[in-house]
Design a protein around this motif. Structure first.
Motif, mmCIF file in Angstrom:
data_model
loop_
_atom_site.group_PDB
_atom_site.id
_atom_site.type_symbol
_atom_site.label_atom_id
_atom_site.label_comp_id
_atom_site.label_asym_id
_atom_site.label_seq_id
_atom_site.Cartn_x
_atom_site.Cartn_y
_atom_site.Cartn_z
ATOM 1 N N ILE A 166 18.772 3.782 -0.181
ATOM 2 C CA ILE A 166 17.934 2.569 0.416
ATOM 3 C C ILE A 166 16.529 3.101 0.776
ATOM 4 C CG2 ILE A 166 18.233 0.695 1.832
ATOM 5 C CD1 ILE A 166 21.373 1.430 1.829
ATOM 6 N N ILE A 167 15.495 2.780 0.206
ATOM 7 C CA ILE A 167 14.308 2.966 0.685
ATOM 8 C C ILE A 167 13.814 1.860 1.424
ATOM 9 C CG2 ILE A 167 11.978 3.750 0.004
ATOM 10 C CD1 ILE A 167 13.101 4.425 -2.592
ATOM 11 N N THR A 168 13.439 2.079 2.626
ATOM 12 C CA THR A 168 13.051 0.797 3.619
ATOM 13 C C THR A 168 11.188 1.074 3.808
ATOM 14 O OG1 THR A 168 14.895 0.614 4.518
ATOM 15 C CG2 THR A 168 13.265 -0.350 5.289
ATOM 16 N N LEU A 169 10.431 0.157 3.356
ATOM 17 C CA LEU A 169 9.081 0.323 3.571
ATOM 18 C C LEU A 169 8.537 -0.747 4.584
ATOM 19 C CD1 LEU A 169 7.903 1.459 0.200
ATOM 20 C CD2 LEU A 169 8.181 2.925 1.929
ATOM 21 N N PRO A 170 8.015 -0.367 5.611
ATOM 22 C CA PRO A 170 7.480 -1.600 6.272
ATOM 23 C C PRO A 170 6.195 -2.252 5.758
ATOM 24 C CG PRO A 170 6.809 0.576 7.533
ATOM 25 C CD PRO A 170 7.557 0.883 6.305
ATOM 26 N N LEU A 171 6.261 -3.579 5.819
ATOM 27 C CA LEU A 171 5.236 -4.257 5.092
ATOM 28 C C LEU A 171 4.002 -4.525 6.107
ATOM 29 C CD1 LEU A 171 7.040 -6.985 3.040
ATOM 30 C CD2 LEU A 171 5.476 -5.445 2.081
ATOM 31 N N HIS A 216 5.099 7.388 4.377
ATOM 32 C CA HIS A 216 4.720 6.059 4.276
ATOM 33 C C HIS A 216 5.324 5.434 5.351
ATOM 34 C CE1 HIS A 216 4.586 7.375 0.096
ATOM 35 N NE2 HIS A 216 3.571 6.228 -0.002
ATOM 36 N N ALA A 217 6.092 5.955 6.501
ATOM 37 C CA ALA A 217 6.353 5.629 7.598
ATOM 38 C C ALA A 217 7.860 4.620 7.308
ATOM 39 C CB ALA A 217 5.440 4.938 8.607
ATOM 40 N N GLN A 228 13.588 -8.796 8.198
ATOM 41 C CA GLN A 228 12.427 -7.878 9.212
ATOM 42 C C GLN A 228 11.064 -7.733 8.503
ATOM 43 O OE1 GLN A 228 15.925 -6.677 8.797
ATOM 44 N NE2 GLN A 228 16.424 -7.826 10.615
ATOM 45 N N GLU A 229 11.088 -8.275 7.339
ATOM 46 C CA GLU A 229 9.696 -8.218 6.736
ATOM 47 C C GLU A 229 9.452 -6.567 6.281
ATOM 48 O OE1 GLU A 229 6.274 -10.160 7.794
ATOM 49 O OE2 GLU A 229 7.282 -11.923 7.718
ATOM 50 N N ASP A 230 10.647 -6.056 5.809
ATOM 51 C CA ASP A 230 10.560 -4.735 5.123
ATOM 52 C C ASP A 230 10.686 -4.887 3.728
ATOM 53 O OD1 ASP A 230 10.166 -3.103 7.860
ATOM 54 O OD2 ASP A 230 12.363 -3.480 8.064
ATOM 55 N N LEU A 231 9.998 -4.027 2.914
ATOM 56 C CA LEU A 231 10.257 -3.834 1.451
ATOM 57 C C LEU A 231 11.398 -3.082 1.371
ATOM 58 C CD1 LEU A 231 7.535 -4.071 -1.229
ATOM 59 C CD2 LEU A 231 9.429 -2.730 -1.343
ATOM 60 N N GLU A 278 0.709 -1.353 0.039
ATOM 61 C CA GLU A 278 0.079 0.028 0.173
ATOM 62 C C GLU A 278 0.878 1.197 -0.162
ATOM 63 O OE1 GLU A 278 -3.264 0.749 0.366
ATOM 64 O OE2 GLU A 278 -4.157 -1.455 0.537
ATOM 65 N N ILE A 279 0.794 1.995 -1.232
ATOM 66 C CA ILE A 279 1.813 3.303 -1.343
ATOM 67 C C ILE A 279 0.750 4.220 -1.898
ATOM 68 C CG2 ILE A 279 4.182 2.232 -0.973
ATOM 69 C CD1 ILE A 279 3.897 2.589 -4.214
ATOM 70 N N ILE A 280 1.220 5.472 -1.909
ATOM 71 C CA ILE A 280 0.590 6.410 -2.890
ATOM 72 C C ILE A 280 1.538 6.791 -4.160
ATOM 73 C CG2 ILE A 280 -0.051 9.071 -2.866
ATOM 74 C CD1 ILE A 280 0.264 8.944 0.245
ATOM 75 N N PRO A 281 1.132 5.901 -5.220
ATOM 76 C CA PRO A 281 1.836 5.555 -6.259
ATOM 77 C C PRO A 281 2.516 6.926 -6.880
ATOM 78 C CG PRO A 281 -0.340 4.620 -6.435
ATOM 79 C CD PRO A 281 -0.453 5.532 -5.034
#
Lengths: 124, 453
Positions: free
Chosen positions: B447-452, B430-431, B379-382, B334-337
């Motif tokens: 490096i972009i890290t997004l929590p899933l 996107h936290a 850690q289940e981050d994208l 889920e992101i703001i495309p």
């Protein structure tokens, strides 16, 4: 004579095979396809260069068509194979660069297949 | 009826006047108690009338009792004022002595006469007592007055300073209020300007995209045109074959298969062009802030190609290798495309800019390369990484790159807002986190890290 088409777009193969289906069926044209400059150089290693005509896109990731041309012509500037360059950017700079490096012809996208057919036939 | 003894009246009146004069000074009635001051000042008049009446009545008195009682009245009214206490010490015993004196004088005149010497002595002592304590009270009052005057002076100075301070505070408050108002106005202007700059930045990055978009649209459109033309030819071939009496069924099936394949290709490339146009519109449109389940791999691939072709169109001599190492099992997220696409575009544009700059140095064997990779960490981050082998950056620049308006590009080539906005989009929108690792001379990795979760 083998016509080596170098383009990173996969559908180019399908398009060429259909566009020139009659010529292929008649045995007039024999196509080979490479997805990159590096692949094309690899293919050429085992080929008789006099029996190959290269049709290469300029704008490709990795080795560009210009670089491919440069490498082939660096070994034999005037001898075969015949090389035709294709680009979506029909700019003078690319044209002049390609011709200066020893390209035999310069075509722009979208390709006029009727014109291309004539050029291929006259070159073979 | 007795005659009035005027000498007696004059003595009583003048004594009263003198004593009241002293008392008013000691008690400072003039400044403290205006009414008492008036009463004491006119006490001599009362005394004069009273002494005349007493004379007429034929009574005998020393009048000292009346004077003492008048003083005690004044002392009572000045209760709490320090000199009043001293006066009370002076006059209370004297008043007591005089009252006793008068008591015996009126009620037992014979006893009084028999013991007159004692009474005279007592009155004498009372007078001495009064005189002594009055003088002492007067001196004490003077000392107190000096102290009080000093305290008053200090109080006035403090008061003046306080007033001055209050004035300064009021003045400063007004100044601060004015500054606050002007700051609020400036803040509003800044917010407006910031929004305009964000819009400008979006339009600038769209401008950078234009050539790439044109190329990306041109390619699928060429395929659409070519496959359509081929299909027309195939239909003609099909018709020619069908016109034959002994048509070849296998050949017809082959042609039909090709036509079908072409239709699929036309649809595929038509959708590809539509997707690019949609992406472009999304990019230029203000973000509605709505998160959508998005395929990051597709988005990364799309923006990598757009960026590459954009640069390629601007500088025909430029060529770089671009690679994708995309995790095929990457989940949608889920992101703001529009916003995330803007981040990718900014970073990828910068990466291509970096390798382009390094390529211009003509280093032998240098292969400019930009790589976009995706994966899911333990850690289940994208994780999305954008790596280039450009010139890298020193620590001094690395610490500033996320600051608004910081740019290393020449004037006019960068707004300096790209990475700052990207940082906000990733961290606030996107936290996630946006980090950079760079080695001068070797390259940079974002490096972009997004929590899933």
């Amino acid at each position: 004579m083998k016509i080596l088409v170098v383009d990173d777009e996969e559908d180019v193969r399908v398009l060429f095979e259909q566009r020139f289906r009659r010529e292929i069926r008649a045995g007039e044209f024999d196509f080979a396809f490479s997805g990159s400059g590096e692949e094309a150089l690899e293919y050429l290693k085992g080929q008789d260069l006099e029996a190959v005509l290269i049709l290469s896109d300029i704008n490709m990731p990795g080795m560009s068509g210009i670089e491919l041309l440069r490498q082939i012509r660096s070994k034999s500037p005037t001898s075969p194979p015949t090389i035709m360059m294709i680009t979506a950017y029909g700019d003078v700079q690319s044209h002049d660069q390609a011709m200066a490096l020893g390209a035999n012809d310069f075509l722009t996208k979208p390709l006029d297949f009727t014109e291309l057919k004539q050029k291929l036939k006259s070159s073979l | 009826m007795s005659k009035i003894d005027f000498s007696d009246v004059v003595i009583a009146t003048s004594t009263m006047a003198v004593v009241m004069g002293v008392v008013t000074k000691i008690l400072e009635t003039k400044t403290r108690d205006h009414r008492l001051h008036t009463i004491l000042n006119f006490a001599w008049l009362g005394m004069m009338l009273l002494s005349m009446l007493i004379n007429l009545a034929g009574y005998e008195t020393s009048y000292s009792t009346i004077i003492c009682l008048t003083v005690l009245f004044a002392v009572q009214r000045s209760k709490g004022f320090p000199p009043a206490r001293m006066l009370s010490i002076a006059f209370v015993p004297a008043a007591f002595v005089y009252l006793i004196n008068d008591f015996f004088l009126f009620l037992t005149p014979n006893f009084f006469k028999d013991n007159k010497d004692y009474f005279d002595t007592a009155r004498g002592f009372a007078f001495m007592w009064v005189l002594g304590f009055t003088i002492y009270a007067q001196r004490q009052a003077k000392r107190d007055k000096v102290v009080r005057d000093k305290a008053e002076a200090e109080r006035r100075i403090i008061e003046a300073k306080k007033q001055e301070l209050e004035y300064q505070v009021a003045e400063r408050t007004a100044e601060l209020r004015k500054q606050k108002e002007s700051l609020e106005e400036a803040l509003e202007e800044l917010k407006t300007t910031q929004n305009q700059l964000i819009q400008a930045e979006k339009m600038a990055s769209l401008g950078e995209l234009t050539a790439g978009i044109a190329h990306e649209i041109q390619n699928p459109l060429n395929f659409v045109n070519n496959f359509s033309e081929v299909s027309v030819e195939l239909c003609q071939e099909l018709q020619e074959e069908l016109d034959k009496d002994d048509f070849d069924k296998t050949y017809i099936a082959e042609i039909l298969s090709d036509i079908s394949q072409n239709q699929q290709k036309i649809t595929h490339h038509g959708q590809r062009a539509a997707s690019i146009v949609r992406g472009m519109l999304q990019h230029s449109r203000a973000s509605n802030g709505q998160k959508e389940l998005t395929d990051i791999n597709a988005l990364a691939d799309e923006y990598l190609r757009l960026s590459y072709h954009g640069l390629r169109a601007k500088d025909k001599t430029f060529n770089a290798d671009f690679k994708t190492i995309l995790d095929p099992n990457l989940p949608k997220i889920e992101i703001i495309p529009q916003d995330f696409g803007r981040v990718l575009l900014n970073i990828i544009n910068n990466a291509f800019y970096a390798v382009q700059q390094k390529a211009k140095q003509g280093i032998e064997g240098y292969k400019p390369t930009v790589t976009v990779a995706t994966k899911v960490n333990p850690q289940e981050d994208l994780i999305v990484t954008i790596t280039d082998n450009g010139g890298g950056m020193p620590e001094s620049i690395k610490t500033k790159i996320f600051q608004p308006f910081f740019t290393t590009k020449p004037t006019g080539q960068g707004t300096g807002l790209g990475l700052s906005l990207s940082y906000d989009i990733i961290t606030k929108g996107h936290a996630g986190t946006l980090e950079v690792e760079s080695t001068e001379g070797e390259g940079t990795e974002f490096i972009i890290t997004l929590p899933l979760k």
